[in-house]
Structure formats: C-alpha cells, structure tokens
Design an enzyme around this catalytic site. Structure first.
Site, mmCIF file in Angstrom:
data_model
loop_
_atom_site.group_PDB
_atom_site.id
_atom_site.type_symbol
_atom_site.label_atom_id
_atom_site.label_comp_id
_atom_site.label_asym_id
_atom_site.label_seq_id
_atom_site.Cartn_x
_atom_site.Cartn_y
_atom_site.Cartn_z
ATOM 1 N N LYS A 157 2.232 -1.594 -4.484
ATOM 2 C CA LYS A 157 2.073 -0.143 -4.515
ATOM 3 C C LYS A 157 2.739 0.314 -5.806
ATOM 4 O O LYS A 157 3.909 0.709 -5.820
ATOM 5 C CB LYS A 157 2.728 0.469 -3.274
ATOM 6 C CG LYS A 157 2.232 1.846 -2.941
ATOM 7 C CD LYS A 157 2.652 2.246 -1.537
ATOM 8 C CE LYS A 157 2.417 3.706 -1.286
ATOM 9 N NZ LYS A 157 1.028 4.141 -1.374
HETATM 10 N N1 PPE Z 1 -4.260 2.358 0.363
HETATM 11 C C1 PPE Z 1 -3.734 3.042 -0.658
HETATM 12 C C2 PPE Z 1 -4.314 2.873 -2.015
HETATM 13 C C3 PPE Z 1 -2.645 3.871 -0.418
HETATM 14 O O1 PPE Z 1 -2.111 4.546 -1.434
HETATM 15 C C4 PPE Z 1 -2.124 4.004 0.889
HETATM 16 C C5 PPE Z 1 -0.962 4.910 1.155
HETATM 17 C C6 PPE Z 1 -2.713 3.254 1.923
HETATM 18 C C7 PPE Z 1 -3.783 2.441 1.622
HETATM 19 C C8 PPE Z 1 -2.177 3.280 3.328
HETATM 20 O O2 PPE Z 1 -0.933 2.612 3.390
HETATM 21 P P1 PPE Z 1 0.179 3.001 4.468
HETATM 22 O O3 PPE Z 1 0.687 4.339 4.098
HETATM 23 O O4 PPE Z 1 1.199 1.937 4.349
HETATM 24 O O5 PPE Z 1 -0.478 3.015 5.788
HETATM 25 N N2 PPE Z 1 -0.904 6.040 0.324
HETATM 26 C C9 PPE Z 1 0.342 6.759 0.158
HETATM 27 C C10 PPE Z 1 0.298 7.691 -1.032
HETATM 28 C C11 PPE Z 1 -0.512 8.928 -0.882
HETATM 29 C C12 PPE Z 1 -0.296 9.873 -2.030
HETATM 30 O O6 PPE Z 1 -1.173 10.682 -2.280
HETATM 31 O O7 PPE Z 1 0.752 9.827 -2.672
HETATM 32 C C13 PPE Z 1 0.756 7.460 1.430
HETATM 33 O O8 PPE Z 1 -0.057 7.635 2.333
HETATM 34 O O9 PPE Z 1 1.928 7.827 1.529
#
Ligand code: PPE
Length: 311
Positions: A157
């Site tokens: 990330k």
């Molecule tokens: N894919 C991506 C690319 C992603 O950024 C997130 C979270 C997920 C999947 C889901 O991951 P999880 O939160 O562990 O279930 N995206 C984060 C950032 C959003 C933002 O705009 O900043 C979030 O949901 O916090």
C-alpha cells in the site's frame, strides 16, 4: 475534511496545523511512502479499532517491500494510535498512518533519506456516500489497468502507486460514475480504485485471487470469513469482465468504503439493479462486526483504553 486537534508525528503529539513537511520531502517528489487506512468505531465496549494489528502489520510489510526501515514497532504505533484517538476525543474515526522518506536527500536513491512516521485521525463519513451503501453505486470499468507485479508491487500500500487509482477515479467521476473497476494486466477483474470486489452468481461468492494484482484487503479477508461462516461458498478465482455484467450481485469492500453494493456497471443493471440478498446479508454481519455487535468477531476489535484521569 473534518479537522482533529492533534496529529502524531515522529513520536510526538502536535497540533493539527503544525504537522508540516519541507517541500523537498523525498516522498512528495517520488511517492516514496507507504500508508494504511484504518477505522475505529463507537461500540458498546468503547471506541474500538477494527483489525488494528493486521493493518499495522501490513504497513510494516509495505515499508519493507520498499526498503524503508520503520523506526517504531507495531506495538508502539498501536499505543500511539490509542493515545491519538483518546487525546482527540474521537468516538469513531478514520486513521491514516503514513511512513515516508523525509527531507534531506534528493535523487532516486532513497536509502540515505530519513524515514518519517505520522498518524492522523479524523471523522470521515461514508466514502461512497450513505445512499451508495444502502442503494448501491454505479461503476465503470476503467480504461486504466491496475498496476502489474512486473512494474510495481500491488501487494504494497504505497503512496506512489495511488497515481494509478487516481487516474481511474478521475476518469470514472468525469464520466458520471461513482467508482472505477480496474482490470489487471491480463484483463481479468482486479478491484475498485480503493476497494476489493466480489461477484455473486447462483449463490456463490467469487473474488479475484492474490495473483490478480489486488491489494490483500483486510475488509476482503473479513468478508470472506463472514461469508463462509454464513454458509456461503467463496471462490477466489480469475474473473472475466463479462462476469461483472452477468452477475446476480456485485459489491465492494474497503476500510474507507466499508461494504458497498454495486447496482450498475457500464450501464448494465446488476441483477435487479438493487442490492441483492447475499450482499445485504454479508453487509449486515460485516456492519455488526465493525460496531462490535457480533460476538463471534469481537477478537477483531482493539478497544482504545480510556486514559486514566489525573487530578
Ligand atoms: N484496494 C485498494 C487499491 C485500496 O486502496 C484499498 C483500501 C482496498 C483495496 C481495500 O483494503 P482494506 O481497506 O484493507 O479492506 N483503500 C484505502 C484508501 C482509500 C482512500 O481513498 O484513501 C481505505 O479504504 O482506507
């Protein structure tokens, strides 16, 4: 954005408006940062951080993948987050830890630049809207492919990687949709700009596998576990684009977004064009888990200790 009072930066709680960096901060130029998105909820046990350690573990691994030594342990970051939430008197919040290459060294070789760490927390409502969560959103398959494992690290990330999500998000918004769905480098369904994706067909839940360049979402893991506990079959496999249109139900999961039904993709109604029964059921249990109403998933909650009062 709703401001809070304090931000944690390199070991100290400082006023929100003082949490600044130099314009020659390495991460600002080259995207050399990694971050997390975490939420804390107002539960009957008190303010509780959802799957806190899992998120911090992922932060550490993201940093490691980009050769960034984090000068704090998971335990230290966890305690710092507790203090931040308590001192800001936030009952529920979004939490954003950021580890980045700081000021002092320019040029692409980053290993001599300092590593700075900040944690912010603030109130953040439904990412794709309250109506999106209840009625479902309209999404568009992006013309931008999700970054592939041959040029970046989809499992990390990392700040710089989000330029990919930003392009997809802008494209979808300008076209009048609420979210983008990205395909991976092979043309298989990958994920939303900031959420993992699930496709329901004939009662079976399908989601792209780890090899499809997804972020290994913590909400995704939670949803898979919940769906299986509910007696649903969950299959991790490559999905063709057309399977989105042919699905009975589609939904997204992510920390910021939580669980959001998708009612339309590329102007095709999904199922009846309203959130379906499987989505509703998994969403209800997921929300119960987030808000500490589900006994079975209590271990996912990290309750913020109430600070002891000093006279
Ligand atoms: N894919 C991506 C690319 C992603 O950024 C997130 C979270 C997920 C999947 C889901 O991951 P999880 O939160 O562990 O279930 N995206 C984060 C950032 C959003 C933002 O705009 O900043 C979030 O949901 O916090």
């Amino acid at each position: 954005m709703e401001q809070a009072d304090l931000i944690w930066m390199n070991g100290e709680l400082i006023p929100w408006e003082d949490a600044k960096v130099h314009v020659l901060t390495h991460g600002l130029h080259y995207g050399t940062g990694v971050f997390e998105g975490i939420r804390a909820y107002d539960t009957e046990l008190g303010t509780a951080v959802f799957r806190h350690t899992e998120h911090l573990d992922r932060l550490m691994r993201s940093a490691q993948l980009y050769y960034m030594p984090v000068p704090y342990s998971v335990e230290e970051l966890r305690a710092a987050t507790h203090e931040l939430i308590a001192r800001n008197e936030l009952a529920s919040c979004y939490i954003r830890p950021l580890v980045f290459r700081g000021y002092g060294q320019m040029g692409l070789f980053p290993l001599d630049a300092p590593v700075d760490v900040a944690i912010a927390a603030w109130s953040w409502g439904a990412y794709l809207g309250d109506e999106g969560k209840s009625k479902g959103i309209r999404a568009k398959v992006s013309s931008w492919r999700r970054i592939g494992p041959d040029s970046m690290i989809p499992h990390a990330k990392a700040s710089g990687q989000y330029l990919n999500s930003v392009l997809a998000k802008i494209e979808s918004q300008k076209a009048g949709y609420e979210e983008a769905i990205l395909l991976d480098d092979l043309g298989h369904v990958c994920e939303g700009s900031g959420e993992n994706i699930f496709v329901v067909r004939d009662g079976v839940v399908h989601t792209p596998p780890q090899t499809a360049s997804i972020l290994d979402g913590i909400s995704r893991r939670s949803v898979i576990e919940i769906a299986r506990d509910e007696g649903l079959e969950v299959v991790e496999r490559d999905l063709a684009r057309a399977e989105l249109y042919l699905a009975d139900e589609v939904f997204l999961s992510g920390t910021a977004a939580e669980l959001v039904p998708v009612r339309e993709i590329d102007d095709h109604a999904i199922g009846e064009g309203i959130p379906g029964p499987v989505t509703r059921r998994v969403q209800a249990v997921f929300e119960d888990a987030l808000y500490g109403r589900a006994e079975r998933y209590r271990s996912w909650l990290d309750v913020v200790p109430v600070p002891s009062r000093t006279a």
